[in-house]
Design a protein around this motif. Structure first.
Motif, PDB file in Angstrom:
ATOM      1  N   MET A   1      35.604  43.443  29.720  1.00 14.76           N
ATOM      2  CA  MET A   1      36.757  42.805  29.932  1.00 14.76           C
ATOM      3  C   MET A   1      37.198  42.864  31.262  1.00 14.76           C
ATOM      4  SD  MET A   1      36.587  41.430  27.036  1.00 14.76           S
ATOM      5  CE  MET A   1      38.342  40.473  27.200  1.00 14.76           C
ATOM      6  N   THR A   2      36.324  43.253  32.437  1.00 15.61           N
ATOM      7  CA  THR A   2      37.002  43.418  33.665  1.00 15.61           C
ATOM      8  C   THR A   2      37.439  41.791  34.220  1.00 15.61           C
ATOM      9  OG1 THR A   2      34.432  43.205  34.431  1.00 15.61           O
ATOM     10  CG2 THR A   2      35.365  45.521  34.120  1.00 15.61           C
ATOM     11  N   ALA A   3      36.529  40.913  33.773  1.00 14.11           N
ATOM     12  CA  ALA A   3      36.935  39.573  34.338  1.00 14.11           C
ATOM     13  C   ALA A   3      38.257  39.098  33.945  1.00 14.11           C
ATOM     14  CB  ALA A   3      35.898  38.592  33.732  1.00 14.11           C
ATOM     15  N   ILE A   4      38.661  39.599  32.539  1.00 15.19           N
ATOM     16  CA  ILE A   4      40.035  39.274  32.031  1.00 15.19           C
ATOM     17  C   ILE A   4      40.986  39.811  32.900  1.00 15.19           C
ATOM     18  CG2 ILE A   4      41.504  39.559  30.048  1.00 15.19           C
ATOM     19  CD1 ILE A   4      39.354  38.871  28.083  1.00 15.19           C
ATOM     20  N   ASN A   5      40.757  41.465  33.062  1.00 15.12           N
ATOM     21  CA  ASN A   5      41.656  42.202  33.865  1.00 15.12           C
ATOM     22  C   ASN A   5      41.942  41.709  35.126  1.00 15.12           C
ATOM     23  OD1 ASN A   5      42.015  43.844  31.563  1.00 15.12           O
ATOM     24  ND2 ASN A   5      40.409  45.217  32.294  1.00 15.12           N
ATOM     25  N   SER A   6      40.731  41.094  35.849  1.00 19.73           N
ATOM     26  CA  SER A   6      40.906  40.543  37.467  1.00 19.73           C
ATOM     27  C   SER A   6      41.703  39.558  37.295  1.00 19.73           C
ATOM     28  CB  SER A   6      39.655  40.376  37.810  1.00 19.73           C
ATOM     29  OG  SER A   6      38.968  39.444  37.154  1.00 19.73           O
ATOM     30  N   ILE A   7      41.671  38.416  36.418  1.00 15.76           N
ATOM     31  CA  ILE A   7      42.612  37.319  36.381  1.00 15.76           C
ATOM     32  C   ILE A   7      43.940  37.690  36.023  1.00 15.76           C
ATOM     33  CG2 ILE A   7      42.975  35.327  34.923  1.00 15.76           C
ATOM     34  CD1 ILE A   7      40.093  35.028  34.410  1.00 15.76           C
ATOM     35  N   ALA A   8      44.125  38.540  35.267  1.00 21.89           N
ATOM     36  CA  ALA A   8      45.511  39.156  34.905  1.00 21.89           C
ATOM     37  C   ALA A   8      46.193  39.700  36.177  1.00 21.89           C
ATOM     38  CB  ALA A   8      45.350  40.065  33.707  1.00 21.89           C
ATOM     39  N   THR A   9      45.469  40.526  36.815  1.00 24.59           N
ATOM     40  CA  THR A   9      45.917  41.086  38.184  1.00 24.59           C
ATOM     41  C   THR A   9      46.064  40.131  39.314  1.00 24.59           C
ATOM     42  OG1 THR A   9      43.639  41.789  38.757  1.00 24.59           O
ATOM     43  CG2 THR A   9      45.027  43.535  37.643  1.00 24.59           C
ATOM     44  N   GLY A  10      45.506  39.007  39.123  1.00 24.50           N
ATOM     45  CA  GLY A  10      45.342  38.114  40.122  1.00 24.50           C
ATOM     46  C   GLY A  10      46.456  37.075  39.869  1.00 24.50           C
ATOM     47  N   ALA A  11      47.287  37.141  38.862  1.00 21.96           N
ATOM     48  CA  ALA A  11      48.236  36.001  38.567  1.00 21.96           C
ATOM     49  C   ALA A  11      49.507  36.408  39.554  1.00 21.96           C
ATOM     50  CB  ALA A  11      48.828  36.151  37.114  1.00 21.96           C
ATOM     51  N   ASN A  12      49.883  35.536  40.171  1.00 26.02           N
ATOM     52  CA  ASN A  12      50.756  35.675  41.349  1.00 26.02           C
ATOM     53  C   ASN A  12      51.448  34.246  41.500  1.00 26.02           C
ATOM     54  OD1 ASN A  12      48.617  34.295  42.645  1.00 26.02           O
ATOM     55  ND2 ASN A  12      48.101  35.999  43.935  1.00 26.02           N
ATOM     56  N   ASN A  13      52.150  33.991  42.730  1.00 29.41           N
ATOM     57  CA  ASN A  13      53.007  32.873  42.797  1.00 29.41           C
ATOM     58  C   ASN A  13      52.167  31.791  43.426  1.00 29.41           C
ATOM     59  OD1 ASN A  13      52.451  34.316  45.320  1.00 29.41           O
ATOM     60  ND2 ASN A  13      54.565  33.988  46.390  1.00 29.41           N
ATOM     61  N   THR A  14      51.423  31.205  42.489  1.00 22.48           N
ATOM     62  CA  THR A  14      50.606  30.029  42.843  1.00 22.48           C
ATOM     63  C   THR A  14      51.440  29.089  43.537  1.00 22.48           C
ATOM     64  OG1 THR A  14      48.980  30.887  41.124  1.00 22.48           O
ATOM     65  CG2 THR A  14      48.572  28.617  42.320  1.00 22.48           C
ATOM     66  N   ARG A 157      26.705  22.953  34.948  1.00 22.19           N
ATOM     67  CA  ARG A 157      27.370  23.625  35.955  1.00 22.19           C
ATOM     68  C   ARG A 157      28.954  23.803  36.076  1.00 22.19           C
ATOM     69  NH1 ARG A 157      25.527  22.420  41.916  1.00 22.19           N
ATOM     70  NH2 ARG A 157      27.001  23.465  42.419  1.00 22.19           N
ATOM     71  N   VAL A 158      29.415  23.921  34.749  1.00 22.06           N
ATOM     72  CA  VAL A 158      31.082  24.007  34.608  1.00 22.06           C
ATOM     73  C   VAL A 158      31.018  25.313  35.062  1.00 22.06           C
ATOM     74  CG1 VAL A 158      32.884  24.135  32.892  1.00 22.06           C
ATOM     75  CG2 VAL A 158      31.017  22.402  32.443  1.00 22.06           C
ATOM     76  N   HIS A 159      32.222  25.378  36.066  1.00 24.13           N
ATOM     77  CA  HIS A 159      32.402  26.455  36.935  1.00 24.13           C
ATOM     78  C   HIS A 159      32.727  27.666  36.130  1.00 24.13           C
ATOM     79  CE1 HIS A 159      32.386  28.513  40.481  1.00 24.13           C
ATOM     80  NE2 HIS A 159      33.784  28.659  40.789  1.00 24.13           N
ATOM     81  N   SER A 160      33.777  27.661  34.938  1.00 25.05           N
ATOM     82  CA  SER A 160      34.200  28.608  34.409  1.00 25.05           C
ATOM     83  C   SER A 160      34.244  28.195  32.795  1.00 25.05           C
ATOM     84  CB  SER A 160      35.590  28.820  34.615  1.00 25.05           C
ATOM     85  OG  SER A 160      35.857  28.996  36.024  1.00 25.05           O
ATOM     86  N   LEU A 161      33.767  29.472  32.102  1.00 23.10           N
ATOM     87  CA  LEU A 161      33.576  29.479  30.603  1.00 23.10           C
ATOM     88  C   LEU A 161      34.510  30.467  30.135  1.00 23.10           C
ATOM     89  CD1 LEU A 161      31.855  27.848  28.427  1.00 23.10           C
ATOM     90  CD2 LEU A 161      30.495  29.762  28.318  1.00 23.10           C
ATOM     91  N   VAL A 162      35.250  29.972  29.199  1.00 19.02           N
ATOM     92  CA  VAL A 162      36.406  30.869  28.412  1.00 19.02           C
ATOM     93  C   VAL A 162      36.053  30.689  26.940  1.00 19.02           C
ATOM     94  CG1 VAL A 162      38.927  31.316  28.121  1.00 19.02           C
ATOM     95  CG2 VAL A 162      37.897  30.702  30.392  1.00 19.02           C
ATOM     96  N   PHE A 163      35.875  31.988  26.193  1.00 21.85           N
ATOM     97  CA  PHE A 163      35.777  32.015  24.748  1.00 21.85           C
ATOM     98  C   PHE A 163      37.220  32.154  24.177  1.00 21.85           C
ATOM     99  CE2 PHE A 163      31.235  32.926  25.474  1.00 21.85           C
ATOM    100  CZ  PHE A 163      30.460  31.792  24.684  1.00 21.85           C
ATOM    101  N   ALA A 164      37.830  31.332  23.543  1.00 20.69           N
ATOM    102  CA  ALA A 164      38.912  31.657  22.411  1.00 20.69           C
ATOM    103  C   ALA A 164      38.535  31.946  21.165  1.00 20.69           C
ATOM    104  CB  ALA A 164      40.028  30.158  22.966  1.00 20.69           C
ATOM    105  N   ILE A 194      24.616  33.410  31.013  1.00 24.22           N
ATOM    106  CA  ILE A 194      25.777  32.476  30.974  1.00 24.22           C
ATOM    107  C   ILE A 194      27.196  33.468  31.464  1.00 24.22           C
ATOM    108  CG2 ILE A 194      27.826  31.392  30.071  1.00 24.22           C
ATOM    109  CD1 ILE A 194      25.923  30.387  27.955  1.00 24.22           C
ATOM    110  N   THR A 195      27.886  33.365  32.648  1.00 23.71           N
ATOM    111  CA  THR A 195      29.023  34.074  33.086  1.00 23.71           C
ATOM    112  C   THR A 195      30.204  33.744  32.406  1.00 23.71           C
ATOM    113  OG1 THR A 195      27.895  34.311  35.178  1.00 23.71           O
ATOM    114  CG2 THR A 195      30.202  34.892  35.022  1.00 23.71           C
ATOM    115  N   VAL A 196      30.758  34.653  31.653  1.00 18.44           N
ATOM    116  CA  VAL A 196      32.360  34.407  31.007  1.00 18.44           C
ATOM    117  C   VAL A 196      33.321  34.797  31.809  1.00 18.44           C
ATOM    118  CG1 VAL A 196      33.397  34.633  28.884  1.00 18.44           C
ATOM    119  CG2 VAL A 196      30.800  34.594  29.032  1.00 18.44           C
ATOM    120  N   ARG A 197      34.149  33.963  32.012  1.00 23.27           N
ATOM    121  CA  ARG A 197      35.286  34.355  32.844  1.00 23.27           C
ATOM    122  C   ARG A 197      36.334  35.264  31.972  1.00 23.27           C
ATOM    123  NH1 ARG A 197      36.131  33.263  38.444  1.00 23.27           N
ATOM    124  NH2 ARG A 197      34.555  31.820  38.940  1.00 23.27           N
ATOM    125  N   ALA A 198      36.600  34.870  30.608  1.00 22.98           N
ATOM    126  CA  ALA A 198      37.541  35.565  29.843  1.00 22.98           C
ATOM    127  C   ALA A 198      37.418  35.331  28.392  1.00 22.98           C
ATOM    128  CB  ALA A 198      39.087  35.270  30.135  1.00 22.98           C
TER     129      ALA A 198
END
Length: 456
Positions: A1-14, A157-164, A194-198
């Motif tokens: 789940m490192t991809a999820i954690n990296s996304i979480a820590t990367g959340a900032n003032n976009t 080539r969809v750049h990001s794949l997320v499973f919900a 397949i690379t899964v983002r989250a």
């Protein structure tokens, strides 16, 4: 789940960095099997992000309760049958970002609609219905449409794949179900490359982990689905490649008295590289050489234009260019051997070599099977050529991911096919260049889009 954690820590003032504009808008699709909750999930995103007006919300009430799926199922046939048939696009924005959502149908017979939506998407959210799986079994099998849509998104080539993982609120042990389904998804993604983002456990009906977090549910404390989407990158354009430009429209202004440059503007969208005044180019298929005199953006302002952006190109002289032609980077001259004063000058190396024979991966969408010997129209950029099916090499078993021998591709099948074109085209591997590496096949009699083609 490192991809999820990296996304979480990367959340900032976009929004503070000025990213909340049309350039950074994320275009994503929801896909998966039938009744996995795709339309309901989009409805939940729209409602909880306050993107639905009260009168619109009142119009989707059923027996005193809000039917979220009706926010996207707009066709009368969809509302009558309770299914999604065509792709419905919806728009909403948060403080962080703007979004364009495509609700893709889950039925196998509408796979062609899903492929159309995925071809231009930055991300894909694949829904998995926990109630349809043997969630008590650690080695559970995923639904065929979950596999098919994930593979198609990867092939396109969809750049990001997320499973919900949806409907976990409807099972006896949500934590155990989440653990086993998550493991099955990870094993499938690893086997398919397949690379899964989250991966996020959600309840679209109740809104848990969609927009608002439901802390500790299923033992998950990562970001919500919306937080994941806010941090996903847009699909990078192929700007590092040699310039390539498919001509879509020729604008004539021959009344101009300026003869220092060509008096036509060639409009289209840059497929690869970047165009600027002074760029040496070659016209395909005529082979004529020229130099770019001026580049206009969509508002007719002089500006260098990179891949993925619409542009108008004016050349330094008049050359014969029509809709369907390509403006490509000029060939690279080959150096003559230093010790050979009498040898022939080596041929220049084209930036985008043309070929008539293509090895491809085809997602077949026609009701009639694809068989060797059939002839179709092929569209590459804006150029139409005849294409003959030389051979069906094999098809992909979406359950085992094995390559199986085949003599034909049935509707909604994926396989490797060798094509022979009537004329050469400047095709490239789809993994290298998205636009130059893609074609569509059209039935010559019915004019239906028959297949999506990716060049290998």
């Amino acid at each position: 789940m490192t991809a999820i954690n990296s996304i979480a820590t990367g959340a900032n003032n976009t929004s503070a960095t000025g990213q909340n504009d049309h350039i950074s808008a994320l275009k994503f699709i929801t896909c998966g099997s039938v009744d996995d909750g795709k339309s309901t999930l989009i409805g939940r995103l729209l409602v909880d992000s306050k993107a639905v007006l009260q009168d619109h919300l009142a119009g989707v009430q059923r027996q005193g309760e809000t039917d979220l799926a009706l926010l996207t199922d707009g066709l009368s046939a969809e509302r009558e049958q309770g299914i999604t048939i065509d792709v419905a696009y919806r728009y909403f924005a948060t403080e962080e970002r703007k979004f364009i959502i495509g609700d893709a149908p889950g039925h196998e017979q509408y796979t062609r609609n899903m492929v159309t939506a995925a071809s231009s998407a930055d991300a894909a959210v694949v829904l998995v219905d926990a109630t349809k799986l043997d969630w008590k079994n650690p080695g559970l099998a995923l639904l065929p449409q979950t596999r098919r849509h994930s593979l198609l998104a990867h092939l396109l080539r969809v750049h990001s794949l997320v499973f919900a993982v949806n409907k976990l609120d409807a099972v006896e042990d949500p934590a155990l179900a989440w653990k086993h389904i998550q493991g099955a998804l990870q094993a499938f993604a690893q086997a398919a490359g397949i690379t899964v983002r989250a991966m996020v456990p959600v309840s679209a009906l109740k809104g848990w982990n969609v927009v608002d977090a439901h802390a500790g549910w299923c033992g998950y404390d990562g970001p919500t689905l919306l937080q994941v989407l806010e941090e996903l990158p847009n699909t990078p354009a192929d700007t590092a490649l040699a310039p390539a430009f498919p001509v879509q429209w020729v604008e004539k202004f021959s009344s101009s008295s300026d003869t220092s440059q060509g008096r036509r503007v060639f409009w289209g969208r840059v497929a690869a590289g970047s165009f600027a005044p002074g760029t040496a180019v070659q016209i395909f298929p005529s082979g004529q050489l020229a130099t770019v005199a001026q580049v206009l953006d969509h508002a007719r302002r002089p500006k260098d234009v990179p891949a993925g952006t619409s542009a108008g190109i004016i050349l330094d002289r008049e050359v014969d260019v029509s809709r369907g032609d390509w403006i490509l980077a000029a060939p690279t001259p080959a150096a003559a051997p230093a010790d050979d004063d009498f040898g022939d000058t080596p041929a220049a190396t084209p930036a985008w070599p043309a070929s008539r024979e293509l090895r491809t991966t085809v997602a077949w969408m026609d009701d009639e099977p694809l068989v060797a010997g059939r002839v179709y129209w092929a569209l590459h950029g804006h150029r139409w050529v005849k294409a003959k099916v030389k051979a069906v090499v094999h098809k992909l078993n979406i359950n085992t991911l094995a390559e199986e021998a085949a003599t034909q591709l049935d509707p909604n099948a994926i396989g490797h096919v060798d094509l022979l074109l009537q004329e050469a085209i400047p095709a490239a591997a789809f993994s290298q260049a998205r636009v130059l590496g893609s074609l569509i096949l059209v039935d010559t009699a019915s004019h239906k889009t028959a297949g999506a083609v990716l060049v290998n």
